[in-house]
Each structure stands twice: as structure tokens, then as C-alpha cells.
Design an enzyme around this catalytic site. Structure first.
Site, PDB file in Angstrom:
ATOM      1  N   SER A   1       0.832  -1.200   0.000  1.00 25.18           N
ATOM      2  CA  SER A   1       0.000   0.000   0.000  1.00 25.18           C
ATOM      3  C   SER A   1       0.870   1.254   0.000  1.00 25.18           C
ATOM      4  O   SER A   1       1.645   1.461  -0.923  1.00 25.18           O
ATOM      5  CB  SER A   1      -0.967  -0.046   1.190  1.00 25.18           C
ATOM      6  OG  SER A   1      -1.984   0.917   1.047  1.00 25.18           O
TER       7      SER A   1
ATOM      8  N   ASP B   1      -9.387  -5.385  -4.595  1.00 23.68           N
ATOM      9  CA  ASP B   1      -8.780  -4.135  -4.138  1.00 23.68           C
ATOM     10  C   ASP B   1      -9.113  -3.018  -5.126  1.00 23.68           C
ATOM     11  O   ASP B   1      -8.949  -3.186  -6.339  1.00 23.68           O
ATOM     12  CB  ASP B   1      -7.264  -4.328  -4.051  1.00 23.68           C
ATOM     13  CG  ASP B   1      -6.518  -3.121  -3.517  1.00 23.68           C
ATOM     14  OD1 ASP B   1      -7.166  -2.130  -3.120  1.00 23.68           O
ATOM     15  OD2 ASP B   1      -5.272  -3.177  -3.505  1.00 23.68           O
TER      16      ASP B   1
ATOM     17  N   HIS C   1      -7.638  -5.627  -0.336  1.00 22.65           N
ATOM     18  CA  HIS C   1      -6.396  -4.881  -0.149  1.00 22.65           C
ATOM     19  C   HIS C   1      -5.600  -5.426   1.041  1.00 22.65           C
ATOM     20  O   HIS C   1      -6.134  -5.655   2.110  1.00 22.65           O
ATOM     21  CB  HIS C   1      -6.754  -3.406   0.075  1.00 22.65           C
ATOM     22  CG  HIS C   1      -5.590  -2.479   0.109  1.00 22.65           C
ATOM     23  ND1 HIS C   1      -4.727  -2.316  -0.951  1.00 22.65           N
ATOM     24  CD2 HIS C   1      -5.151  -1.631   1.085  1.00 22.65           C
ATOM     25  CE1 HIS C   1      -3.816  -1.407  -0.643  1.00 22.65           C
ATOM     26  NE2 HIS C   1      -4.048  -0.986   0.594  1.00 22.65           N
TER      27      HIS C   1
END
Length: 308
Positions: A160, A250, A282
Site C-alpha cells: 500500500s 482491491d 487490499h
């Protein structure tokens, strides 16, 4: 007619951040600290180090069970996720994930605890990440680095926001004078956005507002730090191997695919690998490392870090 006050909320994105009308910002998830230790399930040892005393920049280091100075190990510099504003190198989620990664891959790891928004807005996290790299490559008098780390096999990795940082550090390493040498980078579900939606891309409004909240002085959603395709130096990733990981559920999946596709045809000369885990959200591999798909992704990351 309802009146407005300084306490009125103008933006909120759980579990990340809340922004009030008067400009105040607050983190929505409290920090949880877990101490460094010898992990009972993996035998991995960890300890904390201070990189820059004047700012408090620090890191958690990891050493696998049975490490032998006669056999140097790959070194992984890890940047955690959390939208640049939550999680840390010392929280249970990343402590547990790094223990598992270090055990499975048999690597030394440095998990960087960069400073976070809102108290320390971007670009501070990028500067801290760069400072951490300089510390690692200065060959500090740190036993776990000098005795066990193979500086010919150094990787950056992150998920991320940490994937975003890893990419940007790799580009910066090509541009600015340094003695860094990376064998590869791992970008897991990287946080990239842009002002123009990609085909089939979902609603990115919250992620865009999050970027503006954590980086008040940014040029916008096409800032090269968050939209690498607007960066004239995009092709200058300073390593020869890149692994891009995406997840089918995601919202960032299309940005990850776009990154992979464009890096492969922009003139960057290296080995590019890609993996997509369908029907997973995610950073599922960090939040639920015990599930089968997380184990499969771990196997791919381990193979990448141990390739000849």
C-alpha cells in the site's frame, strides 16, 4: 438553518483520518505497540534501533533463527502500509508479518518506522525513508547488518503506502548521488492514484481525498509521488528486478496493473514479475497471513527474494 462550527467534520475516511472545518486532523486508529522479542512460533529475533535521534526515526530489525555469519543473507528494507497515517513498524500486524516473512525467506530485515501524518505530513515519510536507506548503506556499526547481511542482495519491499514509498525510493536512488545498490523491489498493492480514472477503475474519491489530507502541499492527484505515470523519471527504477502484486477485490488493482504494464514498456531494463490474487481485498496477506491465498503469495515473494 444549521450552524457550522470548528468541530464540523469535512472529511472522514475510517480507519485512517478525520479532517475538521478548522483544519484540524486526527488519526482514527490508535497505535498499538508490541515489543521486540524472540518470536515463539518462528524463532525470529527482533530488536529496535534509532536511526536519527534528533527526529526519533527508528526501525525494527529482524534476524532469522539459525543465522550464521559464514553465510550472508539477503537484506530486506520494509516500508509498512497504512495510508501514510496509521500502523507502524512496531504494531502487531506488521511485527507478525515481518516475523513470518523473515522466517520463510531466511532474510535479514529492517522495518522502517517513518513518521506519519497528520502530525508529520508528507513529504516527511519520504525523507525519513531516504534517511533510513542512507543509514543502512553507511554500513553502521550494527551487528546484525555487518555480520549477516549480504549487501549484494538488498531489496526494498512494502504494501500500500509502503509500496508507493518503495517505488519512489527506487526512482530517487537513480537520480540522487548515493552508494545504494538494490537487487529488486516488491510492490504489494501499491497506493497510486491520478486525476483521470483508468478504464474499469472504481470510485477513487476517498483515496484521492486521503492523499490531499496527508500531503497538504502536494500539487494534486497527478503529483508524481502518487501518480508515477506523470513522472518523467518513471523508467529510472534503480534495480534490475521488480515484483508487482495486486488483489482482485482491491480498488487499487487497476493502478497496480497499469504500473506493471507501463514499467514493462517504458524503457526500463529489468526483469518484471506480476501476480494477481483474485477474490481477495487490499493487503489481505498482511491482515490475514494464515489463509491459503496469503501463503501462496508468501511463496512467490520468498522465491523472488531468493532468486539467483
Amino acid at each position: 438553518m444549521a450552524s457550522t462550527t470548528a468541530d464540523d467534520i469535512v472529511f472522514e475516511y475510517p480507519p485512517f483520518i478525520r479532517v475538521y472545518k478548522d483544519g484540524r486532523k486526527e488519526r482514527l486508529r490508535e497505535d498499538v505497540f508490541v515489543a521486540a522479542s524472540v518470536d515463539p512460533s518462528t524463532g525470529v529475533s527482533s530488536k529496535d534501533v534509532v536511526i536519527q535521534p534528533e527526529t526519533g526515526l527508528s526501525a525494527r530489525m529482524y534476524l532469522p533463527k539459525g543465522a550464521n555469519p559464514k553465510t550472508k543473507l539477503p537484506l530486506v528494507i520494509y516500508y509498512h502500509g497504512g495510508g501514510f497515517c496509521i500502523e507502524s513498524a512496531f504494531c502487531p500486524t506488521y511485527h507478525n508479518y515481518l516475523n513470518l516473512l523473515v522466517s520463510k525467506a531466511n532474510v535479514v530485515a529492517v522495518s522502517v518506522d517513518y513518521r506519519r501524518a497528520p502530525e508529520y505530513p508528507l513529504p516527511i515519510a519520504y525523507e525519513d525513508s531516504w534517511t533510513a536507506l542512507k543509514w543502512v548503506f553507511s554500513h553502521p556499526d550494527e551487528e546484525w547488518l555487518t555480520k549477516y547481511a549480504d549487501y549484494d542482495r538488498v531489496y526494498m519491499a512494502g504494501d500500500s503506502a509502503g509500496g508507493n514509498i518503495s517505488h519512489n525510493m527506487a526512482v530517487r536512488a537513480h537520480i540522487e548521488p548515493n552508494n545504494f545498490k538494490f537487487k529488486g523491489i516488491v510492490l504489494a498493492h501499491p497506493y497510486f492514484i491520478g486525476s483521470t480514472p483508468l478504464a474499469s477503475e472504481g470510485d477513487m474519491d476517498l483515496l484521492g481525498k486521503l492523499w490531499l489530507a496527508v500531503y497538504p502541499t502536494t500539487s494534486g492527484l497527478d503529483d508524481p509521488l502518487v501518480n508515477p505515470f506523470k513522472d518523467p523519471n518513471f523508467s529510472k527504477v534503480a534495480c534490475k528486478r521488480v515484483l508487482v502484486c495486486v488483489a482482485g477485490l482491491d480498488v487499487l488493482v487497476h493502478r497496480g496493473k497499469h504500473y506493471h504494464e507501463n514499467l514493462g514498456k517504458c524503457g526500463w531494463e529489468g526483469v518484471l514479475e506480476f501476480t494477481e490474487t483474485e477474490a481477495e481485498p487490499h493487503v489481505f496477506h498482511v491482515s490475514t497471513p494464515e489463509i491459503e491465498n496469503a501463503s501462496k503469495l508468501m511463496e512467490q515473494v520468498v522465491a523472488f527474494l531468493n532468486a539467483p
